[in-house]
Design a protein around this motif. Structure first.
Motif, short mmCIF file in Angstrom:
data_model
loop_
_atom_site.label_atom_id
_atom_site.label_comp_id
_atom_site.label_asym_id
_atom_site.label_seq_id
_atom_site.Cartn_x
_atom_site.Cartn_y
_atom_site.Cartn_z
N ILE A 41 0.30 18.24 3.85
CA ILE A 41 0.54 17.65 5.44
C ILE A 41 1.92 17.78 5.72
N CYS B 169 -3.51 6.14 9.62
CA CYS B 169 -2.75 6.73 8.85
C CYS B 169 -1.65 7.48 9.74
N ILE B 170 -0.36 7.51 9.32
CA ILE B 170 0.67 8.10 9.86
C ILE B 170 1.25 9.43 9.30
N ARG B 171 0.27 10.10 8.38
CA ARG B 171 0.37 11.27 7.97
C ARG B 171 1.92 11.47 7.35
N CYS B 172 2.08 10.42 6.54
CA CYS B 172 3.47 10.41 5.64
C CYS B 172 3.28 11.40 4.36
N SER B 173 2.11 11.21 3.85
CA SER B 173 1.84 12.22 2.60
C SER B 173 2.32 11.68 1.44
N ALA B 174 2.64 10.22 1.51
CA ALA B 174 3.06 9.59 0.41
C ALA B 174 1.84 9.64 -0.84
N CYS B 175 0.43 9.55 -0.07
CA CYS B 175 -0.76 9.43 -1.12
C CYS B 175 -0.98 10.92 -1.85
N ILE C 138 -6.06 10.98 1.50
CA ILE C 138 -6.34 10.88 2.97
C ILE C 138 -7.37 11.82 3.57
N CYS D 213 0.71 3.82 0.13
CA CYS D 213 0.33 4.08 1.60
C CYS D 213 1.06 2.85 2.38
N PRO D 214 1.96 3.47 3.35
CA PRO D 214 2.87 2.41 4.10
C PRO D 214 2.23 1.43 5.00
N VAL D 215 0.68 2.10 5.38
CA VAL D 215 0.03 1.12 6.24
C VAL D 215 -1.42 0.72 5.64
N ILE E 183 -3.81 1.56 3.67
CA ILE E 183 -5.18 2.10 3.90
C ILE E 183 -5.66 1.83 2.49
N ILE F 234 -7.72 3.26 0.19
CA ILE F 234 -8.30 4.42 0.24
C ILE F 234 -9.67 4.33 -1.10
S1 SF4 Z 1 -0.12 7.42 2.51
FE1 SF4 Z 1 -1.24 6.25 4.10
S2 SF4 Z 1 -0.26 6.64 6.05
FE2 SF4 Z 1 0.47 8.28 4.36
S3 SF4 Z 1 -0.76 10.22 4.54
FE3 SF4 Z 1 -1.71 8.72 2.90
S4 SF4 Z 1 -3.11 7.66 3.97
FE4 SF4 Z 1 -1.64 8.41 5.47
#
Ligand code: SF4
Lengths: 246, 502
Positions: B154, B318-324, B347, B380-382, B384, B386
């Motif tokens: 991402i 999801c804020i598309r941070c790509s941590a996951c 994600i 995940c910073p929000v 989720i 998963i």
């Molecule tokens: S860690 Fe959470 S917020 Fe970040 S991309 Fe994955 S699902 Fe999205």
């Protein structure tokens, strides 16, 4: 204390030594162990594979079997997590399953929680003169949050030398049906884990979940690495008079 | 025209190929471990991270619950600021709107700010078919575009490429797209970045239309927000005359004060930085400053389907941070292409099947592309969950026709496990057959035995041992003479010892 043992279907069928070790350990510490024979399986495999109805039936059976217990010991991190975290989700809102599972959940323990938190022991009087490395397993680490408990217990074992495991927090790649559905990725993860185990220089890989050990042990065997895998209960049950078979 | 994910094999097939590519495995391991360590320390610096995370989750949840109201508010605010709002139900509609808007300007070239939404709808291809060339300006997107490649991450779409590969791509293709790479180009990061800078500079100065996405859209002021690291996005956002922003409807935050939370959560989670280098915000056109025309295309494209699902809805936080992605042990070994979509990793595994449904084999395979280890949920910073959504989507997949063999197995297992006596009988049967189990099993179980040994099957189950012990204790108390048995028995210990089997 009277402790009800839920031995789990995998342990019951494939790893009976673990259940026996638990019984030996708890009786040695002066507790009574009961094994309700109506027990079968927590339903984790069905739940994780999307078979919610089957999982619900097994959850109902579990709650019926163990509902009255003062403490339920589950010598498998992922099954303990399933019962504690997912049963309430399995019951529809306001259903008897949801209610009863919620009431039972706080009395369901992993072995290390039962020993450290409930029975208040960290030195169980074990003797195991070997080098050991510990794999914390995903459910033990993240869902149950076992933290330092297993390490504290292992450090108190006489003769045991605890070795660090590189990449300890990483999944071994078992993941139930994942090991079959995505066999290549699962194996790649297992082989990386085995490499870290070998890197630790330990003779024994220990964990509190036989499913993960079956997977990693399967790789170690295939590699002819010489490293044995053992459930934590077997190490804690081991004494000078009755050493664990290694 | 660039490549698309259409026609990709399902996840297990694509992933199997990736696990056997040592260069890919190496590139991914290096990159994900570096960035996950950075994230770890950046997050560790904040002692209120847990509260921030909870706040991020709560804001997004509230926004999603009242999404219709906030969308209307955003539309009026953008309109009042002099922008034009367009609604797109799906990719086709969004592409048609953007194509028409570009055509209306009379231009045949556009510059692009890195944007997941435009990748999702394959806008570049749609524009190409209309005779309009889209130039990617984000460094990693540029590498993907020049290499006629597909994105695999991402945040870092070219994460699967190393420096030597990037140098080769620049030397081979840059000239076809504009300013060529210098002949003596080295594979040092600074040299590669400089080549890209020179290549892009002309483009920024000449192009009159820009297309962007947005990380956030503030409902009460009609402001759009883009976070980036390179400044290339800001060039696109300020220099051209016309700006077209394609934004998923879930990107809304109610007000500026909500942004405060996300401007902390996002950079630390994604690049491991305390603050991202460039944060650009724009509220309609402003005379003498930036674009003169501003269009906002609000994209649904399956999002309302996800919104309707109470468990699955959380994916829209999801804020598309790509941590996951960076923490995922599966992603680390397969890379992004195996997921068959611009949204890879954990994600992607929950978002794609919700956006598209599960009728396609790729989408149906994604909920299984996880060992459910939970590392993604943890980072995940929000917040989720998963794994929860994965299991929920598996339920949806197996509720559809097919999967006969698995359903039969699960049904049989369920039947056996629903009764202690039946389980006991099954265990006896397994115990009796133990010596007949070969090391390598043909058929589906070979998936296990190809690379791992099976455990040896014990002679007796735990419950058999327990019953015998109980009986012995009973006999003891009633005076019958039977030795009590509580030591290990019946099973040879060598079976779990490495190196002693063959
Ligand atoms: S860690 Fe959470 S917020 Fe970040 S991309 Fe994955 S699902 Fe999205």
């Amino acid at each position: 204390m009277r402790i009800a043992l839920f031995v789990t279907c995998v342990n019951d069928t494939l790893f009976p030594d673990t259940g026996r070790a638990v019984v030996r350990l708890l009786e040695r510490l002066g507790h009574e162990v009961v094994f309700p024979e109506a027990q079968t399986c927590c339903g984790q495999m069905h739940y994780n594979s999307g078979y919610r109805r089957d999982a619900q039936r097994l959850a109902v059976r579990f709650v019926e079997t163990f509902g009255d217990a003062d403490a339920v010991l589950v010598p498998s991190g992922s099954c303990a997590a399933m019962i504690r975290d997912n049963y309430t989700r399995l019951g529809e809102a306001g259903s008897p399953l949801g209610r009863e599972a919620g009431a039972l959940a706080p009395r369901v323990y992993d072995l290390t929680e039962l020993l450290v938190d409930v029975l208040g022991v960290t030195d169980v009087g074990a003797y195991f003169p070997h080098t050991v490395t510990y794999h914390p397993t995903c459910h033990g680490l993240r869902v149950l949050g076992l933290g330092e408990r297993p390490y504290t217990l292992l450090r108190a074992v006489r003769g045991l030398e605890l070795r660090d495991l590189g990449g300890a927090a990483e999944c071994c790649g078992f993941g139930g049906t994942f090991a079959m559905k995505n066999a290549e990725v699962s194996s790649a993860m297992g082989w990386d884990k085995a490499r870290n185990v070998a890197g630790s220089g330990a003779e024994v890989l220990c964990a509190a979940d036989n499913s993960c050990l079956m997977h990693i042990g399967g790789v170690l065997n295939r590699q002819r690495s010489g490293v044995r895998v053992m459930h934590l209960a077997e190490i804690l049950a081991s004494t000078e008079e009755e050493p664990a078979h290694t | 025209m660039s490549r698309t994910f259409v026609g990709m094999p399902d996840f297990p097939t694509a992933a199997a190929g990736a696990t056997h590519d040592p260069q890919l495995r190496h590139n991914l391991r290096e990159a994900t471990h570096t960035i996950r360590d950075k994230r770890d320390s950046a997050v560790g610096e904040l002692d209120d991270w847990a509260q921030l995370r909870a706040a991020g989750k709560a804001i997004k949840d509230r926004t999603l619950r009242h999404l219709d109201g906030y969308l209307e508010q955003l539309e009026s605010a953008v309109t009042a600021a002099g922008g034009t709002v367009h609604w797109a139900a799906d990719a086709e509609e969004a592409n048609a709107i953007v194509t028409r808007l570009v055509r209306d300007t009379g231009e045949r070239e556009v510059v692009k700010v890195k944007s997941m939404a435009t990748q999702e709808i394959e806008l570049n291809n749609a524009l190409d078919q209309a005779g309009i060339t889209a130039y990617e300006t984000d460094l990693a997107e540029l590498i993907v575009q020049l290499g006629d490649d597909l994105p695999s991450h991402i945040l870092v779409p070219a994460i699967h490429r190393n420096r030597a590969e990037i140098r080769e791509i620049f030397l081979r293709t840059m000239a076809d797209w504009g300013v060529p790479a210098p002949e003596n180009l080295s594979d040092q990061p600074a040299a590669l970045a400089e080549a890209a800078r020179v290549h892009l500079r002309r483009r920024f100065l000449d192009t009159k239309v820009a297309i962007s996405g947005a990380n956030f859209a503030v409902a009460d002021t009609g402001t759009l927000v883009v976070l980036e690291s390179e400044g290339n996005g800001r060039m696109c956002l300020t220099l051209p005359e016309t700006l077209i922003s394609v934004v998923g409807i879930e990107k809304i935050v109610p007000s500026w004060s909500d942004l405060e939370v996300f401007l902390q959560l996002l950079p630390r989670s994604s690049t491991g930085e305390r603050m991202n280098p460039y944060t650009s915000t724009w509220t309609g056109p402003t005379d003498g400053d930036g674009p003169r025309n501003f269009h906002l295309v609000l994209l649904d494209n399956g999002r309302t389907n996800a919104l309707a699902d109470e468990v699955g809805r959380q994916a829209l936080r999801c804020i598309r941070c790509s941590a996951c992605l960076n923490i995922c042990p599966v992603y680390e070994r397969t890379g992004g292409h195996a997921y068959g979509s611009v949204y890879p990793g954990p994600i992607g595994a929950i978002l794609n099947p919700q956006l598209h449904g599960t009728s396609d084999p790729v989408d149906a395979s994604l909920p299984y592309a996880s060992s459910l280890c939970g590392a993604c949920y943890e980072v995940c910073p929000v917040a989720i969950d998963i794994p929860e959504v994965l299991v929920h989507l598996r339920e949806r997949v197996v509720s559809e026709p097919g999967h006969a063999a698995e359903k039969a197995t699960m049904g049989a297992a369920g039947w056996v496990l629903n009764d202690g006596r039946r389980l006991g009988l099954a265990q006896r049967a397994i115990g009796a057959a133990r010596s007949m189990v070969p090391r390598h099993i043909p058929g589906p179980p070979s998936a296990w035995t190809d690379t791992r040994d099976l455990p040896d099957i014990p002679e007796k189950s735990f419950r058999q041992w327990w019953r015998k012990r109980e009986k012995a204790q009973e006999d003891e108390t009633t005076g019958a003479r039977q030795p009590r048995e509580d030591g290990a028995e019946g099973r040879q210990r060598s079976d779990r010892r490495g190196g002693e089997r063959s």
